[in-house]
Enzyme design. Structure first.
Site, PDB file in Angstrom:
ATOM      1  N   GLY A 149      38.623  43.961  39.443  1.00 34.93           N
ATOM      2  CA  GLY A 149      38.075  45.203  38.748  1.00 34.93           C
ATOM      3  C   GLY A 149      38.465  46.349  39.425  1.00 34.93           C
ATOM      4  N   ASP A 164      44.881  45.143  28.495  1.00 31.17           N
ATOM      5  CA  ASP A 164      45.357  45.994  29.720  1.00 31.17           C
ATOM      6  C   ASP A 164      47.250  46.251  29.702  1.00 31.17           C
ATOM      7  OD1 ASP A 164      46.202  43.339  29.800  1.00 31.17           O
ATOM      8  OD2 ASP A 164      45.072  42.750  31.554  1.00 31.17           O
TER       9      ASP A 164
END
Length: 459
Positions: A14, A232
């Site tokens: 991340g 995403d």
């Protein structure tokens, strides 16, 4: 100066990307990075959701350390996975990973009540055995205790704000919504869940709320929490700069186009294309094809002896020209990717890749062939011809793969932006804060800000 913080979490890592608009261009910097990965317990794979939340907080603190306080923050992650909360709003367990193999019974259970073709005619969502509808049907014990359902990024937003919502683009990946974007009672019944589990569904750019007082004190400031296109891929497509085919290239490759309506046709169903919800209620008509997961796992099997850049260079030197069916489900989560690839060649009575360079080259060539096949299917279904493929995400940095895709498709490849998901996340925040009137304006800013590499295909 108005700063915006994108928290972009993938299956392996991340990052916190801090952005602002300056002289008509989007300026961004990575201020924090952390690892992620599913862990195994009692034969199942889970995500460490508490660890992810702590990483979100640590990255937000870094913005304060830099004296660059964001006016908003938004979180995006991968799709389909979720958290179930009990009556006290505590998680019942860590969320299962989509790569967990428990869903076979769930698939049978759902399709016993409503057949696979009818599911597609209702939602237009590509069949994958890990779709949320099948995960839920495989978890009856947890559902008995559940009072709320939140997708992964929405759970993290809930931890930040205390407000429960589910963001639209990610919710469409559950296969529980119909093609109009509403929860479908028959699909819910097939999964064994009640509509009461689901909080309000919100659009990308919606202000969810401000940080909880305790959270604001912990990070050192208060700010708004905005719903990005929290799938995403939804965020990545918002950052697309081309007019043709989009290819989000990362752990997965997701290839498709934007359309005004969902495609529920027989052709689309047989080709296993999906009509996922996108920004402004457009649809991402796309197909999941295997991505850089193959090289990531192979690098791990080689004991991380080679960097990805080194594997690209070794692939350039290799003369191995074999191609394997990289979309075969056997490559979803094998015990050893390297051995699985070599076994495929042996089983098909073909010379197998031996060296690291051979393995890398066959992976890249196979991905390019799979991409070209998906492009042909897309054009056949839509009845349109597309001249370009805009590749964005981490995979667009791989010049060799870009060249192979250009060669196999015969199309011009536009490579960039690299951080498409985080940039699309920022775009939703700019729109939500009124800095951009709409997605068209946001894309113009992105196009003026990012360096796009061009690879010409052979006609």
């Amino acid at each position: 100066m108005n700063y915006y913080l994108a928290v972009d979490i993938g299956a392996s890592s991340g990052r916190h990307i801090l952005g602002h608009v300056e002289n008509g261009k989007l300026v961004w910097e990575e201020i924090y990075r952390f690892k992620n990965g599913a862990y195994e317990k009692d034969g199942h794979f889970y995500w460490d959701i508490d660890g992810l939340y702590k990483s979100v907080i640590e990255g937000m603190k870094q913005a304060a350390n830099l004296s660059k306080i964001p006016v908003s923050v938004a979180v995006d992650t991968w799709a389909v996975d979720y958290v179930l909360l009990d009556e006290n709003e505590n998680k019942i367990s860590d969320p299962y990973s989509y790569r967990d193999s428990r869903t076979a019974d769930g698939v049978k259970s759902v399709h016993h009540k409503i057949n696979r073709d009818e599911v597609y005619r209702r939602n237009g969502i590509q069949f994958q055995p890990f779709n949320t509808i099948y995960q839920l049907a495989s978890s009856p014990d947890q559902l008995q205790k559940a009072k709320s359902f939140l997708m992964i990024p929405d759970y993290l937003a809930f931890r930040l704000t205390g407000i429960k919502t589910n963001e639209y683009t990610n919710m469409t990946t559950t296969a529980l919504l119909n093609s109009q974007g509403n929860l479908d009672s028959d699909l819910l019944e097939a999964a064994g869940v009640s509509e009461h589990l689901f909080p309000e569904t919100v659009e990308p750019g919606t202000v969810i709320g401000n940080l909880k007082k305790q959270t604001a004190e912990e990070v050192g400031y208060d700010c708004k929490v905005i719903a990005a296109a929290s799938h995403d891929t939804g965020s990545a497509f918002m950052a697309g700069v081309g007019e043709g085919i989009f290819l989000s290239s990362g752990t997965w490759s997701l290839l498709g186009v934007e359309r005004d309506t969902a495609d529920l046709s027989e052709k689309a169903m047989k080709a296993n294309f999906t009509s996922e919800g996108g920004y402004d209620r457009r649809y991402r008509f796309l197909k999941n094809i295997m991505g850089l997961w193959l090289i990531q796992e192979t690098a791990a099997d080689l004991n991380q002896e080679y960097s990805f850049a080194q594997l690209v260079n070794l692939a350039k030197e290799s003369l191995f020209d074999g191609v394997f069916d990289c979309d075969d489900p056997r490559f979803l989560k094998p015990a050893c990717m390297k051995d699985e690839i070599q076994s495929w060649f042996r089983e098909n009575n073909l010379p197998e890749p031996v060296t690291p360079g051979d393995l890398a080259r066959t992976i890249y060539r196979s991905l390019a062939v799979s991409t070209a096949r998906a492009c042909r299917q897309l054009e056949e279904i839509t009845g349109q011809t597309y001249e370009t493929v805009n590749i964005f995400g981490g995979g667009c940095q791989n010049g060799l793969l870009n060249e192979m895709i250009a060669c196999q498709t015969g199309k011009t490849v536009l490579a960039g932006p690299v951080e498409a998901t985080a940039i699309g996340n920022l775009a939703a925040q700019l729109i939500g804060d009124g800095q951009c009137a709409d997605l068209k304006e946001a894309r113009n800013i992105i196009r003026n800000s990012e360096k796009i590499r061009v690879f010409e295909g052979r006609k």
